[in-house]
Design a protein around this motif. Structure first.
Motif, PDB file in Angstrom:
ATOM      1  N   ARG A   1       2.466  37.374  86.425  1.00 44.29           N
ATOM      2  CA  ARG A   1       1.403  36.926  85.529  1.00 44.29           C
ATOM      3  C   ARG A   1       0.098  36.781  86.302  1.00 44.29           C
ATOM      4  NH1 ARG A   1      -1.019  36.498  80.723  1.00 44.29           N
ATOM      5  NH2 ARG A   1      -1.942  34.457  80.322  1.00 44.29           N
TER       6      ARG A   1
ATOM      7  N   ARG B   1      -6.829  41.989  85.721  1.00 50.62           N
ATOM      8  CA  ARG B   1      -7.781  41.975  84.604  1.00 50.62           C
ATOM      9  C   ARG B   1      -9.092  41.331  85.016  1.00 50.62           C
ATOM     10  NH1 ARG B   1      -4.325  39.993  79.346  1.00 50.62           N
ATOM     11  NH2 ARG B   1      -2.624  41.495  79.508  1.00 50.62           N
TER      12      ARG B   1
ATOM     13  N   TYR C   1     -13.688  32.009  80.931  1.00 52.24           N
ATOM     14  CA  TYR C   1     -12.401  31.698  80.293  1.00 52.24           C
ATOM     15  C   TYR C   1     -11.253  32.286  81.094  1.00 52.24           C
ATOM     16  CZ  TYR C   1     -15.219  30.386  76.273  1.00 52.24           C
ATOM     17  OH  TYR C   1     -16.120  29.771  75.451  1.00 52.24           O
ATOM     18  N   HIS C   2     -11.527  33.459  81.652  1.00 52.01           N
ATOM     19  CA  HIS C   2     -10.476  34.116  82.421  1.00 52.01           C
ATOM     20  C   HIS C   2     -10.139  33.302  83.680  1.00 52.01           C
ATOM     21  CE1 HIS C   2      -8.102  37.758  83.098  1.00 52.01           C
ATOM     22  NE2 HIS C   2      -8.325  37.512  84.410  1.00 52.01           N
TER      23      HIS C   2
ATOM     24  N   GLU D   1      -8.065  30.397  82.849  1.00 51.02           N
ATOM     25  CA  GLU D   1      -6.690  30.799  82.622  1.00 51.02           C
ATOM     26  C   GLU D   1      -5.948  30.931  83.956  1.00 51.02           C
ATOM     27  OE1 GLU D   1      -5.437  30.922  79.797  1.00 51.02           O
ATOM     28  OE2 GLU D   1      -3.513  31.945  80.049  1.00 51.02           O
TER      29      GLU D   1
ATOM     30  N   ARG E   1      -5.163  27.595  85.281  1.00 50.02           N
ATOM     31  CA  ARG E   1      -3.992  26.997  84.616  1.00 50.02           C
ATOM     32  C   ARG E   1      -2.702  27.582  85.225  1.00 50.02           C
ATOM     33  NH1 ARG E   1      -7.245  28.091  80.125  1.00 50.02           N
ATOM     34  NH2 ARG E   1      -8.199  26.192  79.279  1.00 50.02           N
TER      35      ARG E   1
ATOM     36  N   MET F   1     -10.370  33.404  71.907  1.00 48.95           N
ATOM     37  CA  MET F   1      -9.844  33.396  73.260  1.00 48.95           C
ATOM     38  C   MET F   1      -8.447  32.813  73.265  1.00 48.95           C
ATOM     39  SD  MET F   1     -12.107  34.696  75.173  1.00 48.95           S
ATOM     40  CE  MET F   1     -11.381  34.275  76.755  1.00 48.95           C
ATOM     41  N   MET F   2      -7.636  33.344  74.126  1.00 49.80           N
ATOM     42  CA  MET F   2      -6.287  32.815  74.256  1.00 49.80           C
ATOM     43  C   MET F   2      -6.136  32.206  75.651  1.00 49.80           C
ATOM     44  SD  MET F   2      -3.971  35.682  72.473  1.00 49.80           S
ATOM     45  CE  MET F   2      -2.553  34.661  72.569  1.00 49.80           C
ATOM     46  N   THR F   3      -5.487  31.054  75.669  1.00 50.55           N
ATOM     47  CA  THR F   3      -5.218  30.412  76.949  1.00 50.55           C
ATOM     48  C   THR F   3      -3.737  30.135  77.039  1.00 50.55           C
ATOM     49  OG1 THR F   3      -7.389  29.381  76.953  1.00 50.55           O
ATOM     50  CG2 THR F   3      -5.721  28.403  78.371  1.00 50.55           C
ATOM     51  N   GLU F   4      -3.195  30.565  78.069  1.00 47.20           N
ATOM     52  CA  GLU F   4      -1.766  30.411  78.277  1.00 47.20           C
ATOM     53  C   GLU F   4      -0.982  30.948  77.084  1.00 47.20           C
ATOM     54  OE1 GLU F   4      -1.306  26.293  79.079  1.00 47.20           O
ATOM     55  OE2 GLU F   4      -1.843  26.480  81.180  1.00 47.20           O
ATOM     56  N   GLY F   5      -1.458  32.000  76.562  1.00 47.39           N
ATOM     57  CA  GLY F   5      -0.754  32.623  75.452  1.00 47.39           C
ATOM     58  C   GLY F   5      -0.966  31.942  74.126  1.00 47.39           C
TER      59      GLY F   5
ATOM     60  N   ILE G   1      -6.973  29.370  71.320  1.00 48.91           N
ATOM     61  CA  ILE G   1      -7.811  28.177  71.366  1.00 48.91           C
ATOM     62  C   ILE G   1      -8.828  28.330  70.250  1.00 48.91           C
ATOM     63  CG2 ILE G   1      -9.363  26.798  72.778  1.00 48.91           C
ATOM     64  CD1 ILE G   1      -8.012  28.113  75.208  1.00 48.91           C
TER      65      ILE G   1
ATOM     66  N   ARG H   1     -12.490  28.026  70.614  1.00 48.62           N
ATOM     67  CA  ARG H   1     -13.201  28.987  71.445  1.00 48.62           C
ATOM     68  C   ARG H   1     -13.296  30.347  70.749  1.00 48.62           C
ATOM     69  NH1 ARG H   1     -11.197  27.569  77.565  1.00 48.62           N
ATOM     70  NH2 ARG H   1     -12.157  25.530  77.669  1.00 48.62           N
TER      71      ARG H   1
ATOM     72  N   SER I   1      -9.950  40.229  78.658  1.00 47.19           N
ATOM     73  CA  SER I   1      -8.542  40.552  78.449  1.00 47.19           C
ATOM     74  C   SER I   1      -7.823  39.437  77.726  1.00 47.19           C
ATOM     75  CB  SER I   1      -7.864  40.802  79.797  1.00 47.19           C
ATOM     76  OG  SER I   1      -7.942  39.636  80.581  1.00 47.19           O
ATOM     77  N   SER I   2      -8.592  38.396  77.298  1.00 44.99           N
ATOM     78  CA  SER I   2      -7.952  37.233  76.692  1.00 44.99           C
ATOM     79  C   SER I   2      -8.268  37.112  75.207  1.00 44.99           C
ATOM     80  CB  SER I   2      -8.378  35.951  77.412  1.00 44.99           C
ATOM     81  OG  SER I   2      -8.055  36.015  78.775  1.00 44.99           O
ATOM     82  N   PHE I   3      -8.759  38.149  74.643  1.00 49.77           N
ATOM     83  CA  PHE I   3      -9.093  38.076  73.226  1.00 49.77           C
ATOM     84  C   PHE I   3      -7.854  38.263  72.366  1.00 49.77           C
ATOM     85  CE2 PHE I   3     -13.640  39.677  74.033  1.00 49.77           C
ATOM     86  CZ  PHE I   3     -14.117  38.389  74.111  1.00 49.77           C
TER      87      PHE I   3
ATOM     88  N   PRO J   1      -5.878  42.873  74.482  1.00 52.50           N
ATOM     89  CA  PRO J   1      -6.747  42.919  75.647  1.00 52.50           C
ATOM     90  C   PRO J   1      -7.736  44.071  75.535  1.00 52.50           C
ATOM     91  CG  PRO J   1      -4.459  42.688  76.290  1.00 52.50           C
ATOM     92  CD  PRO J   1      -4.463  43.011  74.844  1.00 52.50           C
TER      93      PRO J   1
END
Lengths: 195, 870
Positions: free
Chosen positions: A12, A19, A121-122, A125, A128, B157-161, B164, B167, B190-192, B213
């Motif tokens: 991951r 990315r 945001y990346h 992530e 985290r 946006m996605m955080t930890e899958g 959010i 956002r 890549s988090s959209f 992504p």
């Protein structure tokens, strides 16, 4: 089970780093284009030297290769949060200055702003994933700039963009370093992997 | 002004009235939209205009045009009536409120009701990111709702899958199943994730946020090909160089695909070139290409993590290097027959090189030829065409043709042209052609099996241009197949197979064939000629070759008598005339000819003829007996005429009248002056004046003397004839002519009597003295003397005898006077003396006289007067 989780986390991380590198590259490309546009639109000299701007994080760092992964991420995150605020401020100033007359610069600034936000945001992530939640943004908000003349604002904006471009390069290197098997190790990247 | 006021009032009234309200009433809710299958409830409110005479109980409802039953009505109060419709399933319907009073219905108000469904959850969300230009997502909305549905695309946006919600990076609105974000609102992340919310009047539905992504959906601008080049000295290779698009993620791994296709092929080949976007340029070599072949090249690229290729770049063309042609040309010739001078034209033709892949662009052809026994006389021609005509003498020649391009020459194709008087042996024994469903097959059998190469040549029979011939080389086979499309149907082809012995062409075996036949385009025209009584010969000509459409197999002659049954006769194709027999005489026939080939027959125009009533034999059989009968009758008649006296003598013999005997009244003068002569003279005066006139008229003065002798002779002969009573026309004419001559030469007229032969024989001895006397008198006249001499000189003794007879006729027996016609001539006063002293009467022959015969002499009144005046 723990090993599986570790492997998954490693994959991951690699994925996110990969990315992130791509995002950093995209961001750098956008910023370079924006710099050309900015210099041209603001009537500045591309070779003009700009003194260090207050509140703008500096990409250059000593003993870069000794930083841990989390440290790298935190520095990056702080920087891009600052850039996000600076760019938003520049966009506002640009709109106030030129209104909607010069859409090209405004659109390019907005694109870079969004790109910086996305990269921020990346990074969050990734933090985290390092079992380290992103810090609050309170400290990242740059102090209100002192009253500046229009030219000073232009030079400041030029300084912000130049530094952002440098940060894009550094971020890519940081992420490439993070993608290596020993996360957080301070091994220097090979020359081929540099931007 | 008044009109303006009226219009203002009308507009005010129309604007104040509800558009659904027709009378003083209202309906609500107006234009309701409900879920299909739910219950619809509407209210109709009467205005004050209708009260107090009418109230809500007078209201009736209709759905479209159908009355709704009363049980669905509900009287709310005096002015309001409601209607309830359960399970409303119309997608769109009109509900109308009427008031029914005194049997009359009046529409108060109506409204449109629509039913539909709440939106389904959007599904199948997919996006594509046109790099730094546009981010477009599409989805499927499910079933049709029948209501206007709005869609909102959220980019989150996605955080930890996890998504959010706070956002949200942006959204776009759409009324269709697609929505786009445009630059600069196209951040690269890549988090959209993307979520679609659909909503209409009945509700809303949201999809889940689908992670997409950006790097997986990015699509570049196509690269730009800078060059496609061949490298000098390296064959079958092209180098392609291209530039990467400006807008691309830096330092990312890419794959570029090169597509190349040669112009002779419909399919393309691909090679994949991995590269990094850090390099702004790319290049690769295309190897294993065909020589001298033009290729079209295009490139596209894709990120290694994306699923969308860029579009293909604009194509660019280039050709590989040439090489010398590797195959010899396909050479053939047609030799014209020799001219009297010994020269002949040889048509050389060859096919373009079809080796594959081609060697290059052929620049031209080199034709070399020389006499077989003298190679030093080699001649060379250069041609850019694929044919040439050579004028050669009667010797055998060797001809070679090579194709050349920029890289060199092809191998030589060589043919030998035989000498004009050379006769090659027949190698092929038989040849046959036939067709299958798709192919034409030519098969042959050769005497010499060692011959293993042949040339099949074919051309249309009517084609005269040698260059239009087709040919094909056949190796190691004694049959040849080709597609039917190479031949035209219904056209006669000449097909020949030539054996090849090295470069020598042996004698061909030829035949004609049709690949497909159809019945002739026209039929032969019948020529009936002259019909007979029972037969007629029908002739026709061959149909022109271009209208036969097949091999004529036979001709059929159809003929039909008037009102009769049609008959026919079939003859072979080489027969062009036929005799129809056993026809009915004197009957009209219709005849036509049908030419037939394998595909059918075509008849020519019908012709009619009529048979004769009689044929020649009939005519002969009828005419011959009749003619013979006529001849017999004619012969009998002539015999009767000729032997009249014999018959008369036999049947009615003359009996002398003793009372009229002159035996006692001798000498001659007495007999001359006796009654007999008088009687004759008297008769001549009354009958024969016209004879005198005839004699004078027939002899012009200038020819009188010249014809005198002949006339005298004729006269004598005529006298003889008179005695025999023969009535031959030619002699009659001569008698006409001689009478006047006699008149002159014996003038004055000498009485003489011509008696019948038998009488002469009886009286011969008696007449001799008279003859002597007559001769003495005649000798007094010189003319007469010469005439007499002339007569003697005649070769014909018979004529002489006649003269003697004439002399004998000078005396006659008075007993015979009734058997002699006499004429008395009137003698003119100016005649010579001796003539005047002669008796003025003459016994002569009466020419046959025919009245109204053209050209016949006649006596005019003037002439008569002249004659009688003396």
């Amino acid at each position: 089970m723990a090993a599986a989780d570790s492997t998954s986390a490693t994959l991951r991380r690699r994925d996110l780093c990969s990315r992130g590198i791509r995002l950093a590259g995209k961001m750098r490309s956008d910023v370079v284009d924006l710099l050309d546009t900015y210099v041209e639109q603001q009537g500045l000299d591309a070779s003009a030297s700009v003194a260090a701007v207050e509140g703008v994080p500096v990409a250059a760092v000593e003993r870069w290769d000794e930083q841990t992964g989390t440290q790298r991420l935190l520095e990056n995150l702080a920087a891009y949060r600052a850039f996000r605020a600076l760019l938003a401020q520049m966009l506002e100033e640009q709109r106030e200055q030129l209104g909607e007359a010069d859409a090209t610069l405004g659109r390019a600034l907005a694109a870079v702003l969004l790109q910086v936000s996305a990269f921020t945001y990346h990074l969050e992530e990734l933090l985290r994933l390092e079992n380290r939640g992103p810090p609050g943004e309170e400290g990242a908000v740059p102090p209100a700039p002192p009253p500046l003349t229009l030219f000073e604002r232009k030079l400041r904006g030029l300084g912000v963009l130049r530094e952002l471009a440098q940060w894009a390069v550094r971020s890519a290197r940081d992420l490439r370093q993070l993608a290596k098997p020993s996360p957080g190790s301070g091994a220097a990247p090979s020359p081929a992997e540099s931007l | 002004m008044f009109r303006c006021v009226i219009w203002v009032l009308v507009l005010l009234c129309s604007s104040t009235a509800d558009e659904n309200s027709i009378g003083d009433a209202d309906i609500f809710p107006s234009s309701p939209e409900i879920e299909r299958g739910s219950t619809l409830k509407l209210f109709c409110v009467l205005g004050k205009h209708y009260t107090p005479h009418r109230n809500a109980s007078h209201i009736i409802w209709k759905l479209n045009h159908e009355l709704i039953t009363q049980e669905n009505y509900n009287i709310v109060n005096e002015t309001v009536s409601s209607i309830t419709i359960h399970n409303f399933t119309y997608s769109k319907a009109h509900v109308k409120c009427f008031i029914k009073y005194l049997g009359e219905e009046q529409l108060l108000v109506h409204t449109e009701v629509k039913s539909g469904f709440p939106p389904d959850t959007p599904r199948n969300i997919s996006c594509i990111y046109y790099f730094d230009a546009e981010l477009t997502c599409t989805w499927t909305s499910g079933r049709e709702t029948n209501f206007r549905t709005n869609y909102t695309l959220y980019r989150k946006m996605m955080t930890e899958g996890r998504v959010i919600l706070a956002r949200t990076m942006g959204s776009c609105q759409s009324k269709t199943e697609s929505c786009s974000f445009y630059y600069p609102d196209t951040p690269y992340s890549s988090s959209f994730c993307f979520q679609v919310k659909a909503e209409n009047i009945l509700g809303e539905a949201s999809s889940g946020c689908v992670p997409i992504p950006m790097e997986k959906i990015e699509k570049f601008e196509p690269p730009e090909i800078l060059s496609v080049k061949k490298i000098t000295g390296i064959k079958q290779l092209l180098t392609v160089t291209w530039k990467m698009p400006e807008k691309i993620i830096p330092s990312q791994d890419l794959i570029c695909q090169v597509r190349y296709r040669n112009l002779y092929s419909n399919s393309s080949e691909f090679i994949t070139v991995p590269l990094n976007s850090a390099k702004k340029m790319g290049s690769c070599n295309l190897t294993g290409l065909w020589d001298s072949t033009e290729y079209s090249v295009a490139i596209r690229c894709i990120s290694v993590v994306s699923k969308f290729w860029s579009e293909w770049s604009r194509g660019k063309k280039a050709s590989t290097e040439e090489k010398a042609p590797s195959e010899r040309v396909d050479l053939w010739r047609v030799i014209e027959s020799s001219h009297p001078a010994g020269s002949r034209y040889v048509h050389l033709m060859w096919k373009p090189l079809n080796n594959f892949p081609p060697s290059g662009r052929i620049l031209g052809y080199k034709i070399q030829y020389f006499p077989e026994n003298n190679a030093a006389l080699k001649m060379t021609n250069i041609s850019s065409n694929e044919k040439v005509i050579l004028l050669l003498n009667e010797e055998a020649y060797i001809i070679s043709v090579t194709a050349y391009n920029s890289a060199g020459n092809s191998p030589e194709a060589v043919l030998r042209i035989p000498s004009a008087d050379e006769r090659s042996s027949q190698i092929i024994e038989t040849l046959r052609t036939f067709t299958t469903n798709e192919e034409v097959v030519v098969e042959w059998v050769a005497f010499e099996p060692e011959v293993n190469e042949y040339v099949v040549e074919w051309y249309e029979e009517l084609e005269t241009d040698p260059f239009s011939r087709s040919w094909q080389y056949v190796s190691n086979s004694t049959n040849w197949k080709t597609n039917k499309k190479n031949f035209k149907p219904f056209v006669c082809y000449n097909i020949s197979v030539y054996p090849l012995c090295g470069n020598k062409v042996a004698a061909p075996y030829s035949m004609q064939t049709y690949i497909q036949e159809k019945k002739p385009s026209e039929g032969p025209v019948a020529d009936t000629g002259i019909p007979g009584k029972n037969e007629v010969t029908i002739k026709w000509k061959e149909i022109s070759k271009d209208k036969r459409n097949g091999f004529i197999s036979n001709y059929t002659i159809f003929y039909k008598p008037e009102d009769g049954k049609e008959l026919n006769k079939t003859v072979n194709a080489d027969v062009l005339q036929y005799r129809l027999k056993s026809l009915q005489p004197n009957t009209q026939y219709t005849v036509y000819i049908m030419a037939s080939n394998e595909a059918g027959g075509t008849s020519g125009e019908p012709k009619t003829f009529k048979t004769l009533k009689f044929n020649k034999e009939d005519v002969i059989f009828i005419a011959l007996p009749v003619g013979l009968s006529m001849l017999v009758l004619l012969g009998l008649w002539i015999a009767c005429i000729l032997k009249k006296h014999a018959f008369k003598k036999a049947c009615w013999p003359d009996i002398p009248n003793p009372a009229e005997s002159i035996a006692v009244e001798w000498p001659l003068d007495a007999s001359v002056n006796n009654s007999f002569l008088k009687v004759v003279t008297t008769e001549a005066k009354t009958i024969d004046f016209e004879d005198v006139s005839v004699l004078e008229h027939c002899f012009p003065e200038d020819s009188q003397e010249g014809s005198l002798l002949m006339n005298c002779e004729n006269h004598i002969s005529a006298c003889t004839d008179i005695n025999t009573k023969s009535m031959i026309n030619r002699e009659k004419k001569i008698l006409y002519d001689t009478e006047i001559e006699v008149d002159k030469c014996f003038s004055p007229s000498i009485p003489y009597i011509i008696t019948d032969e038998d009488i002469r024989s009886q009286m011969h001895s008696t007449l001799i003295p008279v003859k002597e006397i007559q001769c003495i008198e005649m000798m007094e006249d010189g003319v007469c003397g010469s005439q007499h001499t002339s007569i003697k000189n005649e070769e014909n003794d018979h004529e002489v005898l006649k003269l003697e007879d004439l002399s004998e006729k000078a005396l006659f027996n008075p007993y015979l006077k009734n058997s002699v016609k006499t004429r008395e001539f009137l003698i003119s006063d100016n005649l010579p003396e001796h003539s005047k002293s002669e008796p003025k009467s003459q016994s002569t022959v009466l020419p046959p006289f025919h009245q109204n015969v053209a050209g016949q002499s006649y006596v005019t009144l003037d002439m008569f007067g002249l004659a009688t005046a003396h």
